[in-house]
Write a protein that holds these residues in place. Structure first.
Motif, PDB file in Angstrom:
ATOM      1  N   GLN A   1      21.071  40.152  44.893  1.00  0.00           N
ATOM      2  CA  GLN A   1      21.081  41.616  44.919  1.00  0.00           C
ATOM      3  C   GLN A   1      22.421  42.171  44.450  1.00  0.00           C
ATOM      4  O   GLN A   1      22.480  43.164  43.722  1.00  0.00           O
ATOM      5  N   ARG A   2      23.520  41.526  44.847  1.00  0.00           N
ATOM      6  CA  ARG A   2      24.836  41.963  44.392  1.00  0.00           C
ATOM      7  C   ARG A   2      24.979  41.825  42.876  1.00  0.00           C
ATOM      8  O   ARG A   2      25.471  42.726  42.206  1.00  0.00           O
ATOM      9  N   TYR A   3      24.531  40.682  42.355  1.00  0.00           N
ATOM     10  CA  TYR A   3      24.698  40.431  40.915  1.00  0.00           C
ATOM     11  C   TYR A   3      23.695  41.209  40.063  1.00  0.00           C
ATOM     12  O   TYR A   3      23.870  41.308  38.853  1.00  0.00           O
ATOM     13  N   ASN A   4      22.668  41.737  40.680  1.00  0.00           N
ATOM     14  CA  ASN A   4      21.744  42.594  39.933  1.00  0.00           C
ATOM     15  C   ASN A   4      22.215  44.045  39.900  1.00  0.00           C
ATOM     16  O   ASN A   4      21.521  44.911  39.368  1.00  0.00           O
ATOM     17  N   ASN A   5      23.381  44.291  40.460  1.00  0.00           N
ATOM     18  CA  ASN A   5      24.005  45.606  40.391  1.00  0.00           C
ATOM     19  C   ASN A   5      25.432  45.443  39.856  1.00  0.00           C
ATOM     20  O   ASN A   5      26.411  45.604  40.581  1.00  0.00           O
ATOM     21  N   PRO A   6      25.582  45.091  38.567  1.00  0.00           N
ATOM     22  CA  PRO A   6      26.882  44.726  37.994  1.00  0.00           C
ATOM     23  C   PRO A   6      27.942  45.809  38.099  1.00  0.00           C
ATOM     24  O   PRO A   6      29.129  45.512  38.147  1.00  0.00           O
ATOM     25  N   ARG A   7      27.543  47.087  38.124  1.00  0.00           N
ATOM     26  CA  ARG A   7      28.544  48.158  38.158  1.00  0.00           C
ATOM     27  C   ARG A   7      29.384  48.106  39.427  1.00  0.00           C
ATOM     28  O   ARG A   7      30.609  48.215  39.386  1.00  0.00           O
ATOM     29  N   SER A   8      28.732  47.946  40.539  1.00  0.00           N
ATOM     30  CA  SER A   8      29.481  47.850  41.787  1.00  0.00           C
ATOM     31  C   SER A   8      30.109  46.472  41.945  1.00  0.00           C
ATOM     32  O   SER A   8      31.115  46.312  42.618  1.00  0.00           O
ATOM     33  N   LEU A   9      29.506  45.474  41.295  1.00  0.00           N
ATOM     34  CA  LEU A   9      29.986  44.105  41.421  1.00  0.00           C
ATOM     35  C   LEU A   9      31.301  43.891  40.686  1.00  0.00           C
ATOM     36  O   LEU A   9      32.180  43.186  41.158  1.00  0.00           O
ATOM     37  N   SER A  10      31.469  44.532  39.526  1.00  0.00           N
ATOM     38  CA  SER A  10      32.619  44.268  38.672  1.00  0.00           C
ATOM     39  C   SER A  10      33.941  44.601  39.347  1.00  0.00           C
ATOM     40  O   SER A  10      34.980  44.057  38.995  1.00  0.00           O
ATOM     41  N   THR A  11      33.918  45.492  40.314  1.00  0.00           N
ATOM     42  CA  THR A  11      35.151  45.865  40.998  1.00  0.00           C
ATOM     43  C   THR A  11      35.455  44.937  42.169  1.00  0.00           C
ATOM     44  O   THR A  11      36.539  45.023  42.748  1.00  0.00           O
ATOM     45  N   LYS A  12      34.533  44.046  42.522  1.00  0.00           N
ATOM     46  CA  LYS A  12      34.710  43.205  43.705  1.00  0.00           C
ATOM     47  C   LYS A  12      35.048  41.763  43.371  1.00  0.00           C
ATOM     48  O   LYS A  12      35.496  41.015  44.230  1.00  0.00           O
ATOM     49  N   ILE A  13      34.790  41.332  42.150  1.00  0.00           N
ATOM     50  CA  ILE A  13      35.077  39.950  41.788  1.00  0.00           C
ATOM     51  C   ILE A  13      35.895  39.904  40.511  1.00  0.00           C
ATOM     52  O   ILE A  13      35.862  40.830  39.694  1.00  0.00           O
ATOM     53  N   ASN A  14      36.631  38.826  40.361  1.00  0.00           N
ATOM     54  CA  ASN A  14      37.451  38.642  39.174  1.00  0.00           C
ATOM     55  C   ASN A  14      36.748  37.666  38.257  1.00  0.00           C
ATOM     56  O   ASN A  14      36.583  36.484  38.585  1.00  0.00           O
ATOM     57  N   LEU A  15      36.321  38.142  37.102  1.00  0.00           N
ATOM     58  CA  LEU A  15      35.557  37.319  36.177  1.00  0.00           C
ATOM     59  C   LEU A  15      36.428  36.662  35.111  1.00  0.00           C
ATOM     60  O   LEU A  15      35.912  35.928  34.273  1.00  0.00           O
ATOM     61  N   SER A  16      37.727  36.912  35.136  1.00  0.00           N
ATOM     62  CA  SER A  16      38.582  36.406  34.058  1.00  0.00           C
ATOM     63  C   SER A  16      38.603  34.887  34.016  1.00  0.00           C
ATOM     64  O   SER A  16      38.561  34.285  32.935  1.00  0.00           O
ATOM     65  N   ASP A  17      38.648  34.243  35.198  1.00  0.00           N
ATOM     66  CA  ASP A  17      38.668  32.782  35.220  1.00  0.00           C
ATOM     67  C   ASP A  17      37.373  32.206  34.654  1.00  0.00           C
ATOM     68  O   ASP A  17      37.390  31.235  33.888  1.00  0.00           O
ATOM     69  N   MET A  18      36.242  32.805  35.035  1.00  0.00           N
ATOM     70  CA  MET A  18      34.969  32.316  34.526  1.00  0.00           C
ATOM     71  C   MET A  18      34.832  32.574  33.035  1.00  0.00           C
ATOM     72  O   MET A  18      34.288  31.738  32.290  1.00  0.00           O
ATOM     73  N   GLN A  19      35.317  33.715  32.562  1.00  0.00           N
ATOM     74  CA  GLN A  19      35.282  33.998  31.131  1.00  0.00           C
ATOM     75  C   GLN A  19      36.081  32.962  30.353  1.00  0.00           C
ATOM     76  O   GLN A  19      35.642  32.475  29.306  1.00  0.00           O
ATOM     77  N   MET A  20      37.254  32.609  30.858  1.00  0.00           N
ATOM     78  CA  MET A  20      38.076  31.594  30.190  1.00  0.00           C
ATOM     79  C   MET A  20      37.405  30.231  30.233  1.00  0.00           C
ATOM     80  O   MET A  20      37.411  29.481  29.254  1.00  0.00           O
ATOM     81  N   GLU A  21      36.790  29.911  31.380  1.00  0.00           N
ATOM     82  CA  GLU A  21      36.100  28.627  31.525  1.00  0.00           C
ATOM     83  C   GLU A  21      34.958  28.494  30.520  1.00  0.00           C
ATOM     84  O   GLU A  21      34.799  27.461  29.867  1.00  0.00           O
ATOM     85  N   ILE A  22      34.171  29.551  30.382  1.00  0.00           N
ATOM     86  CA  ILE A  22      33.041  29.518  29.453  1.00  0.00           C
ATOM     87  C   ILE A  22      33.526  29.497  28.006  1.00  0.00           C
ATOM     88  O   ILE A  22      32.920  28.856  27.134  1.00  0.00           O
ATOM     89  N   LYS A  23      34.629  30.173  27.742  1.00  0.00           N
ATOM     90  CA  LYS A  23      35.178  30.182  26.388  1.00  0.00           C
ATOM     91  C   LYS A  23      35.692  28.802  25.995  1.00  0.00           C
ATOM     92  O   LYS A  23      35.470  28.337  24.870  1.00  0.00           O
ATOM     93  N   LEU A  24      36.381  28.144  26.915  1.00  0.00           N
ATOM     94  CA  LEU A  24      36.937  26.827  26.630  1.00  0.00           C
ATOM     95  C   LEU A  24      35.863  25.733  26.620  1.00  0.00           C
ATOM     96  O   LEU A  24      35.955  24.782  25.850  1.00  0.00           O
TER      97      LEU A  24
END
Length: 285
Positions: free
Chosen positions: A124-147
């Motif tokens: 339910q949290r991840y199906n509401n990305p607008r409120s979710l984006s302010t609560k978690i840091n996605l930078s590490d996962m973005q770098m992981e997926i990029k690498l």
């Protein structure tokens, strides 16, 4: 609308479902993907630890770690970084809640069905990305997926709505099919490291013998990398070492012969003990 539809927790070695979310969506496409879930669960031990299967309007993503796989179904336009961040949260919570002994000894399907409560809340949290984006840091996962992007599993005679099981191939950004050479071995033990060093030492001592040094190099390769018929190759290599030492019987004393044959036997044992693992841990948890 982009959203997560369902998720499952599956044991890697035998595909036993440990927990799953309640699927509210019952469309034809979703039902077809459930069949893909079952087919993939039987292949988890042969697959990389982060994969994506695209099935038309839906994507199946999964990660595997410590013998357990976390699989989810989402719409095709759901962001990759959110999908794998969702799976990462499931993984961390599951490992925290259940120890490896419980998951390894489980015999009944869905014996951890109470974990569905956490799956539903996280979904339910991840199906509401607008409120979710302010609560978690996605930078590490973005770098992981990029690498290290997920392997793209392409369907080949995967089976249609009739549920017939068939083969499928895996491609990694056009690099070709994954062979046994891409399987990971279990982490090296201290005895395995000692065997590798001794084998290199024997190879260096035998370098002057030409061909006889090749067996030690081959043993080192088999100790480090997974290949098809790996155990058979290791025993054949050990047999060749014995034959070569018999040929050199008049040029070496008994202690030298004993040393080379013993090292060959020790390395062969370590090759046999170090088998391919189901999956290597993917995240720091």
């Amino acid at each position: 609308m982009s959203m997560i539809l369902s998720a499952s927790v599956i044991r890697v070695r035998d595909g036993l479902p440990l927990s799953a979310s309640t699927d509210y969506e019952q469309g034809t496409g979703v039902q077809e993907c459930r069949k893909y879930f079952k087919m993939l669960s039987k292949k988890l031990a042969q697959l990389p630890d982060r994969c994506t299967l695209k099935t038309g309007h839906y994507n199946i993503n999964f990660i595997s770690s410590l013998g357990v796989s976390y699989m989810m179904l989402c719409t095709e336009n759901y962001p990759n970084v959110l999908a794998f961040s969702f799976l990462d949260e499931l993984q961390k919570e599951f490992i925290t809640t259940y120890n490896m002994m419980k998951t390894n000894t489980a015999v009944r399907p869905y014996c951890f069905i109470e974990f569905d409560n956490f799956i539903q809340r996280t979904k339910q949290r991840y199906n509401n990305p607008r409120s979710l984006s302010t609560k978690i840091n996605l930078s590490d996962m973005q770098m992981e997926i990029k690498l290290r992007p997920p392997y793209q599993i392409s369907m080949c005679e995967l089976g249609s709505a009739n549920g017939v099981t068939s083969a499928f191939s895996i491609d990694y950004k056009g690099a070709g099919k994954i062979s046994s050479a891409h399987l990971r071995l279990e982490p090296a033990t201290l005895s395995g490291i000692v065997a590798f060093i001794l084998s290199l030492l024997c190879g260096a001592l035998n370098l002057i013998r030409g061909f006889h040094a090749i067996e030690s190099v081959l043993q080192c390769y088999l100790l480090v990398y997974y290949t098809s018929w790996r155990n058979v190759k290791s025993f054949l290599t050990f047999g060749l070492i014995c034959l070569c030492n018999m040929y050199l019987y008049e040029l070496r004393n008994l202690w030298q012969l004993f040393f080379h044959v013993t090292v060959g036997a020790f390395v062969t044992l370590q090759i046999w003990l170090r088998q391919a693992q189901g999956k290597a841990p993917d995240y720091d948890v």
